[in-house]
Design a protein around this motif. Structure first.
Motif, PDB file in Angstrom:
ATOM      1  N   LYS A  28       0.861  -1.179   0.000  1.00 28.66           N
ATOM      2  CA  LYS A  28       0.000   0.000   0.000  1.00 28.66           C
ATOM      3  C   LYS A  28       0.892   1.221   0.000  1.00 28.66           C
ATOM      4  CE  LYS A  28      -3.450   0.217   2.952  1.00 28.66           C
ATOM      5  NZ  LYS A  28      -4.211   0.487   4.214  1.00 28.66           N
ATOM      6  N   ILE A  29       0.544   2.199  -0.822  1.00 28.88           N
ATOM      7  CA  ILE A  29       1.343   3.417  -0.863  1.00 28.88           C
ATOM      8  C   ILE A  29       0.471   4.630  -0.548  1.00 28.88           C
ATOM      9  CG2 ILE A  29       2.916   2.419  -2.559  1.00 28.88           C
ATOM     10  CD1 ILE A  29       1.744   4.373  -4.648  1.00 28.88           C
ATOM     11  N   ARG A  30       1.115   5.606   0.040  1.00 26.66           N
ATOM     12  CA  ARG A  30       0.547   6.946   0.153  1.00 26.66           C
ATOM     13  C   ARG A  30       0.919   7.660  -1.125  1.00 26.66           C
ATOM     14  NH1 ARG A  30      -1.749  11.171   0.004  1.00 26.66           N
ATOM     15  NH2 ARG A  30      -1.930  12.744   1.671  1.00 26.66           N
ATOM     16  N   ILE A  61       2.078   7.215 -11.472  1.00 26.00           N
ATOM     17  CA  ILE A  61       1.984   7.115 -10.018  1.00 26.00           C
ATOM     18  C   ILE A  61       3.352   7.105  -9.347  1.00 26.00           C
ATOM     19  CG2 ILE A  61       1.148   5.650  -8.130  1.00 26.00           C
ATOM     20  CD1 ILE A  61      -0.738   4.376 -10.372  1.00 26.00           C
ATOM     21  N   ALA A  62       3.463   7.904  -8.287  1.00 32.01           N
ATOM     22  CA  ALA A  62       4.631   7.843  -7.406  1.00 32.01           C
ATOM     23  C   ALA A  62       4.170   8.105  -5.977  1.00 32.01           C
ATOM     24  CB  ALA A  62       5.690   8.859  -7.818  1.00 32.01           C
ATOM     25  N   GLY A  63       4.786   7.420  -5.027  1.00 29.78           N
ATOM     26  CA  GLY A  63       4.373   7.591  -3.641  1.00 29.78           C
ATOM     27  C   GLY A  63       5.297   6.896  -2.680  1.00 29.78           C
ATOM     28  N   GLU A  64       4.821   6.736  -1.476  1.00 25.63           N
ATOM     29  CA  GLU A  64       5.622   6.194  -0.380  1.00 25.63           C
ATOM     30  C   GLU A  64       4.928   4.966   0.199  1.00 25.63           C
ATOM     31  OE1 GLU A  64       7.437   7.775   3.899  1.00 25.63           O
ATOM     32  OE2 GLU A  64       6.267   9.097   2.602  1.00 25.63           O
ATOM     33  N   VAL A  65       5.664   3.887   0.357  1.00 27.64           N
ATOM     34  CA  VAL A  65       5.102   2.658   0.911  1.00 27.64           C
ATOM     35  C   VAL A  65       4.712   2.896   2.375  1.00 27.64           C
ATOM     36  CG1 VAL A  65       5.550   0.239   1.492  1.00 27.64           C
ATOM     37  CG2 VAL A  65       6.454   1.203  -0.640  1.00 27.64           C
ATOM     38  N   VAL A  66       3.478   2.503   2.719  1.00 29.13           N
ATOM     39  CA  VAL A  66       3.024   2.588   4.111  1.00 29.13           C
ATOM     40  C   VAL A  66       2.775   1.203   4.703  1.00 29.13           C
ATOM     41  CG1 VAL A  66       2.058   4.904   3.880  1.00 29.13           C
ATOM     42  CG2 VAL A  66       0.614   2.916   3.388  1.00 29.13           C
ATOM     43  N   TRP A  74      10.202  -4.744  -0.185  1.00 23.76           N
ATOM     44  CA  TRP A  74       9.581  -3.456   0.080  1.00 23.76           C
ATOM     45  C   TRP A  74       9.196  -3.318   1.545  1.00 23.76           C
ATOM     46  CZ3 TRP A  74      10.830  -0.465  -3.593  1.00 23.76           C
ATOM     47  CH2 TRP A  74      10.972  -0.975  -4.891  1.00 23.76           C
ATOM     48  N   ALA A  75       9.338  -2.080   2.052  1.00 29.41           N
ATOM     49  CA  ALA A  75       9.053  -1.803   3.455  1.00 29.41           C
ATOM     50  C   ALA A  75       8.520  -0.387   3.594  1.00 29.41           C
ATOM     51  CB  ALA A  75      10.324  -1.970   4.288  1.00 29.41           C
ATOM     52  N   PRO A  76       7.781  -0.104   4.662  1.00 32.42           N
ATOM     53  CA  PRO A  76       7.285   1.252   4.880  1.00 32.42           C
ATOM     54  C   PRO A  76       8.408   2.279   4.821  1.00 32.42           C
ATOM     55  CG  PRO A  76       6.217  -0.251   6.402  1.00 32.42           C
ATOM     56  CD  PRO A  76       7.282  -1.046   5.692  1.00 32.42           C
ATOM     57  N   GLY A  77       8.108   3.384   4.176  1.00 30.20           N
ATOM     58  CA  GLY A  77       9.077   4.456   4.005  1.00 30.20           C
ATOM     59  C   GLY A  77       9.765   4.460   2.655  1.00 30.20           C
ATOM     60  N   ASP A  78       9.698   3.343   1.924  1.00 33.52           N
ATOM     61  CA  ASP A  78      10.322   3.301   0.604  1.00 33.52           C
ATOM     62  C   ASP A  78       9.598   4.248  -0.359  1.00 33.52           C
ATOM     63  OD1 ASP A  78      12.177   1.405   1.387  1.00 33.52           O
ATOM     64  OD2 ASP A  78      11.017  -0.298   0.640  1.00 33.52           O
ATOM     65  N   ARG A  79      10.365   4.984  -1.130  1.00 30.75           N
ATOM     66  CA  ARG A  79       9.817   5.880  -2.150  1.00 30.75           C
ATOM     67  C   ARG A  79       9.775   5.117  -3.464  1.00 30.75           C
ATOM     68  NH1 ARG A  79      13.310   9.776  -3.366  1.00 30.75           N
ATOM     69  NH2 ARG A  79      11.855  11.495  -3.664  1.00 30.75           N
ATOM     70  N   VAL A  80       8.596   5.083  -4.123  1.00 29.50           N
ATOM     71  CA  VAL A  80       8.427   4.201  -5.272  1.00 29.50           C
ATOM     72  C   VAL A  80       7.708   4.896  -6.422  1.00 29.50           C
ATOM     73  CG1 VAL A  80       8.411   2.105  -3.874  1.00 29.50           C
ATOM     74  CG2 VAL A  80       6.245   3.256  -4.361  1.00 29.50           C
ATOM     75  N   GLN A  81       7.999   4.389  -7.616  1.00 26.32           N
ATOM     76  CA  GLN A  81       7.267   4.720  -8.839  1.00 26.32           C
ATOM     77  C   GLN A  81       6.675   3.425  -9.373  1.00 26.32           C
ATOM     78  OE1 GLN A  81       8.583   3.800 -12.209  1.00 26.32           O
ATOM     79  NE2 GLN A  81       6.820   4.674 -13.275  1.00 26.32           N
ATOM     80  N   VAL A  82       5.471   3.500  -9.929  1.00 25.38           N
ATOM     81  CA  VAL A  82       4.713   2.301 -10.291  1.00 25.38           C
ATOM     82  C   VAL A  82       4.389   2.315 -11.781  1.00 25.38           C
ATOM     83  CG1 VAL A  82       2.658   0.925  -9.770  1.00 25.38           C
ATOM     84  CG2 VAL A  82       3.694   2.331  -7.975  1.00 25.38           C
ATOM     85  N   ASP A 130       8.243  -6.969 -11.667  1.00 20.25           N
ATOM     86  CA  ASP A 130       9.182  -5.881 -11.340  1.00 20.25           C
ATOM     87  C   ASP A 130       8.628  -4.534 -11.762  1.00 20.25           C
ATOM     88  OD1 ASP A 130      11.099  -7.646 -10.246  1.00 20.25           O
ATOM     89  OD2 ASP A 130      11.915  -8.053 -12.229  1.00 20.25           O
ATOM     90  N   GLY A 131       7.360  -4.321 -11.436  1.00 20.17           N
ATOM     91  CA  GLY A 131       6.688  -3.097 -11.851  1.00 20.17           C
ATOM     92  C   GLY A 131       6.701  -1.981 -10.828  1.00 20.17           C
ATOM     93  N   VAL A 132       7.446  -2.151  -9.751  1.00 18.58           N
ATOM     94  CA  VAL A 132       7.619  -1.094  -8.751  1.00 18.58           C
ATOM     95  C   VAL A 132       9.095  -0.742  -8.694  1.00 18.58           C
ATOM     96  CG1 VAL A 132       7.330  -0.423  -6.335  1.00 18.58           C
ATOM     97  CG2 VAL A 132       5.636  -1.916  -7.418  1.00 18.58           C
ATOM     98  N   ASN A 133       9.404   0.536  -8.853  1.00 21.19           N
ATOM     99  CA  ASN A 133      10.791   0.994  -8.900  1.00 21.19           C
ATOM    100  C   ASN A 133      11.099   1.919  -7.725  1.00 21.19           C
ATOM    101  OD1 ASN A 133      11.579  -0.148 -11.555  1.00 21.19           O
ATOM    102  ND2 ASN A 133       9.971   1.210 -12.294  1.00 21.19           N
ATOM    103  N   ARG A 134      12.263   1.754  -7.178  1.00 19.79           N
ATOM    104  CA  ARG A 134      12.694   2.612  -6.079  1.00 19.79           C
ATOM    105  C   ARG A 134      13.092   3.984  -6.644  1.00 19.79           C
ATOM    106  NH1 ARG A 134      13.660   0.663  -1.212  1.00 19.79           N
ATOM    107  NH2 ARG A 134      13.888  -1.459  -2.048  1.00 19.79           N
ATOM    108  N   VAL A 135      12.540   5.037  -6.080  1.00 25.67           N
ATOM    109  CA  VAL A 135      12.848   6.395  -6.545  1.00 25.67           C
ATOM    110  C   VAL A 135      14.206   6.804  -5.978  1.00 25.67           C
ATOM    111  CG1 VAL A 135      12.141   8.810  -6.523  1.00 25.67           C
ATOM    112  CG2 VAL A 135      10.412   7.003  -6.716  1.00 25.67           C
TER     113      VAL A 135
END
Length: 343
Positions: A28-30, A61-66, A74-82, A130-135
């Motif tokens: 889940k991302i914010r 989409i870009a956001g932060e894992v919650v 993946w863990a909370p706080g990770d910055r991601v692009q989808v 591999d559709g989520v990338n670390r920003v």
């Protein structure tokens, strides 16, 4: 939480909705930024055959894992692009590395709720390809959200083999056209010309991306031929939903030129006039371009992060989720380069 849901053409509602529940293998991302594009404007007017309403829109989409549930690294706080387009990863095309033309492709904001929301879940099948990338550090969420359209541009230019020393014509000066100008330069093009029938939009775009020439008017083929000393362009990319532009592209291509039909045509008028003798005697190559793969998204994000393709200045409007309809209208009116929504 607040979301923007599509119910029917002309009926997109900003409303309250329960925060989504994270399932196994999901994150889940914010949502921090979800940028808009011309497709959102088309959906607003005409709907889309892959959307079964109500559906939360938004696919850049870009956001932060919650929250992450059995989601690997993946863990909370990770910055991601989808990614937006989700290939199945298992069909014959995917196994051959042709994920952009996966016949089982699904999409965020179409088959699954998208990014015009404060929170969203990313399906397990997105993580599986591999559709989520670390920003990377140093770039913001708004810039990261532009990786999705840039990934599509990257796919198109790879198919058209844009490279060192090419004269490249981009037809259409919207956000995609601007990204094409920037990427062509990054790939070593000698000169890049930007063409549009909308003089105001062309002036705005040219002021940002600085093509070698901005071409406007009824005689764009003649102008391009004059700019290239009668030779024509090595690559012509039609970054507009225009049959006329596709026909003109054939006429302004140099010998052994490559033409990218990047922008799709309306389904009720998809036929153009093609002088096949031009294709035959000039040895022209015509290629399509359809979306992007997860690998294209990762590489596009890298191009933004290392400064090869700057995008921050292309984001001309930043609006809250409550004003998403105004944002889509701005896109429809051609008054912006890139509009991003910040839920």
């Amino acid at each position: 939480m607040k979301v923007a849901r599509f119910y029917a053409p002309g009926d997109i509602r900003v409303e309250e909705a329960p925060e989504p529940v994270t399932g196994p293998g999901e994150i889940k991302i914010r949502v921090r930024n979800c940028s808009t594009c011309g497709t959102d404007a088309k959906i607003q007017k005409h709907g889309h055959h892959h959307i079964k309403p109500p559906r939360v829109m938004g696919h850049e989409i870009a956001g932060e894992v919650v929250e992450a549930v059995d989601a690997g690294e993946w863990a909370p706080g990770d910055r991601v692009q989808v990614i937006a387009a989700i290939p199945c990863g298992t069909c014959g095309e995917c196994r051959r590395g042709r994920m952009t033309v996966c016949p089982n492709q699904e999409s965020m904001g179409y088959h699954y709720d998208g990014g015009f929301a404060e929170y969203m879940t990313i399906p397990a099948k997105v993580l599986a390809v591999d559709g989520v990338n670390r920003v990377p550090d140093g770039i913001g969420f708004a810039e990261a959200s532009v990786a999705e359209p840039l990934a599509c541009v990257l796919n198109g230019q790879e198919l058209a083999r844009v490279g060192e020393g090419d004269d490249v014509v981009i037809m259409g000066s919207g956000p995609i056209g601007c990204l094409h100008v920037r990427l062509a330069r990054a790939r070593g093009a000698a000169r890049v010309f930007l063409v549009d029938i909308n003089a105001g939009r062309l002036e705005m775009a040219a002021g940002l991306v600085h093509p070698d020439a901005a071409v406007h008017g009824e005689d764009v083929v003649e102008q391009v031929l004059k700019l290239t000393d009668g030779r024509g362009a090595d690559v012509v990319i039609t970054a507009a939903a225009s049959g006329a532009a596709q026909e003109q592209a054939l006429q302004m291509a140099a010998r052994q030129g490559r033409i990218s039909f990047f922008g799709g045509l309306p389904k009720d008028n998809p036929i153009i006039r093609c002088d096949s003798n031009l294709v035959h005697y000039r040895e022209l190559t015509i290629v399509g371009a359809n979306g992007s793969s997860p690998a294209h998204n990762a590489r596009a994000l890298g191009l933004i992060a290392d400064g090869s393709v700057p995008v921050a200045d292309l984001i001309t409007h930043r609006l809250p989720l409550a004003e998403v309809l105004e944002g889509i209208d701005i896109v429809s009116r051609g008054e912006a380069i890139k509009v991003t929504i910040e839920p």
